[in-house]
Scaffold this motif. Sequence first.
Motif, PDB file in Angstrom:
ATOM      1  N   THR A 243       1.030  -1.224   0.020  1.00  0.00           N
ATOM      2  CA  THR A 243       0.190  -0.099   0.096  1.00  0.00           C
ATOM      3  C   THR A 243       0.793   1.218  -0.239  1.00  0.00           C
ATOM      4  O   THR A 243       2.102   1.175   0.368  1.00  0.00           O
ATOM      5  CB  THR A 243      -1.154  -0.061   1.302  1.00  0.00           C
ATOM      6  N   GLY A 244       0.421   2.449  -0.187  1.00  0.00           N
ATOM      7  CA  GLY A 244       1.095   3.383  -0.363  1.00  0.00           C
ATOM      8  C   GLY A 244       1.804   3.671  -1.532  1.00  0.00           C
ATOM      9  O   GLY A 244       1.688   3.237  -2.605  1.00  0.00           O
TER      10      GLY A 244
ATOM     11  N   ARG B 235       8.249  -1.505   5.703  1.00  0.00           N
ATOM     12  CA  ARG B 235       6.819  -1.481   5.113  1.00  0.00           C
ATOM     13  C   ARG B 235       6.568  -3.023   5.021  1.00  0.00           C
ATOM     14  O   ARG B 235       7.102  -3.644   4.388  1.00  0.00           O
ATOM     15  CB  ARG B 235       6.867  -0.735   3.929  1.00  0.00           C
TER      16      ARG B 235
ATOM     17  N   GLY C  54      -3.532  -9.731  -0.994  1.00  0.00           N
ATOM     18  CA  GLY C  54      -3.396  -8.727   0.145  1.00  0.00           C
ATOM     19  C   GLY C  54      -2.921  -9.002   1.356  1.00  0.00           C
ATOM     20  O   GLY C  54      -2.811  -8.404   2.292  1.00  0.00           O
TER      21      GLY C  54
ATOM     22  N   GLN D 144      -0.357 -10.305   4.329  1.00  0.00           N
ATOM     23  CA  GLN D 144       0.766  -9.715   4.650  1.00  0.00           C
ATOM     24  C   GLN D 144       1.655 -10.950   4.588  1.00  0.00           C
ATOM     25  O   GLN D 144       1.576 -11.980   5.534  1.00  0.00           O
ATOM     26  CB  GLN D 144       1.246  -9.014   5.733  1.00  0.00           C
TER      27      GLN D 144
ATOM     28  N   PHE E 123      -4.219   0.381 -10.321  1.00  0.00           N
ATOM     29  CA  PHE E 123      -3.271   1.240  -9.562  1.00  0.00           C
ATOM     30  C   PHE E 123      -3.414   2.734 -10.186  1.00  0.00           C
ATOM     31  O   PHE E 123      -3.551   3.015 -11.421  1.00  0.00           O
ATOM     32  CB  PHE E 123      -1.911   0.864  -9.365  1.00  0.00           C
TER      33      PHE E 123
ATOM     34  N   GLU F 257       0.630   3.797  -6.746  1.00  0.00           N
ATOM     35  CA  GLU F 257      -0.080   3.481  -5.697  1.00  0.00           C
ATOM     36  C   GLU F 257      -1.276   2.707  -5.847  1.00  0.00           C
ATOM     37  O   GLU F 257      -1.920   2.987  -6.900  1.00  0.00           O
ATOM     38  CB  GLU F 257      -0.627   4.985  -4.966  1.00  0.00           C
ATOM     39  N   PRO F 258      -1.547   1.373  -5.184  1.00  0.00           N
ATOM     40  CA  PRO F 258      -2.800   0.746  -5.469  1.00  0.00           C
ATOM     41  C   PRO F 258      -4.097   1.710  -5.415  1.00  0.00           C
ATOM     42  O   PRO F 258      -4.256   2.392  -4.337  1.00  0.00           O
ATOM     43  CB  PRO F 258      -2.571  -0.505  -4.506  1.00  0.00           C
TER      44      PRO F 258
ATOM     45  N   PRO G   2      -7.736   2.237  -3.854  1.00  0.00           N
ATOM     46  CA  PRO G   2      -8.654   1.599  -2.896  1.00  0.00           C
ATOM     47  C   PRO G   2      -9.670   0.936  -3.507  1.00  0.00           C
ATOM     48  O   PRO G   2     -10.017   0.989  -4.424  1.00  0.00           O
ATOM     49  CB  PRO G   2      -9.249   3.078  -2.400  1.00  0.00           C
TER      50      PRO G   2
END
Length: 238
Positions: free
Chosen positions: A19-20, A80, A164, A166, A204, A229-230, A232
């Motif tokens: 993310t980010g 991250r 998605g 982690q 993205f 950035e992906p 939302p």
Amino acid sequence: MGQGSQGSPREVVLALPFTGWWLARNSPARRVPSHGTDLMGERYAIDFVGVDEQGRTAGHRDWRTLLASEPPDRFFSFGRPILSPADGVVVAAHDGEPDHAARRSQLALVPYMLGQAGRLRQGVAAIAGNHVIVELARGGAFVALVHLRAGSLRVAAGDRVTTGQQLATCGNSGNSTQPHVHMQVMDSAELSVARGVPMAFRHFRERPAGSAQFLIRQTAVPGENAVVEPLPAAEVNR
């Protein structure tokens, strides 16, 4: 995994593994082989470096930036979360390699580059560092995420993962001069013999190099030095 119209492997479409904001480096949109070699399945690999809203990879500069190595935790990438880019099964999860000092200084890069041949002789772990390889649920291909942070892996071989989820956090292990995540798709789980497979990413935002505007990409390969950035989930489902 199917074949393209010219007999080449069909492109595998994945989610971005974070993310980010991240900066795309060594993109196959610029050249193939993207990293200048076909070794270890790297033909279509891409690197992502975490950045802030100003596009900086680190928030601090001093004499070490110009003349020496720097602690990896100076960099926004370091620590991250790195996420699974697809559903699948973990077939390899290697941890225990140290996170190295980072090097932005050309002076500090010289001894590092002189040690490249030695790292190659040491084998896969010295190059990939801590890494996770996932066999994709569709297509019979394998995705590798490498240079992960020591001690951060959350999965083991045999674990089923979903898009998605982690897997670890970003580090600076293996053949890496600055914290980043290196990602590639391959036809084998064995990095030493794998051949690269083309990939693209879905849903993205991309700010191309030299542009102030973000563009929406539904399926694409980020351009060299683009910030991505992906999207939302709310925007994906519109």
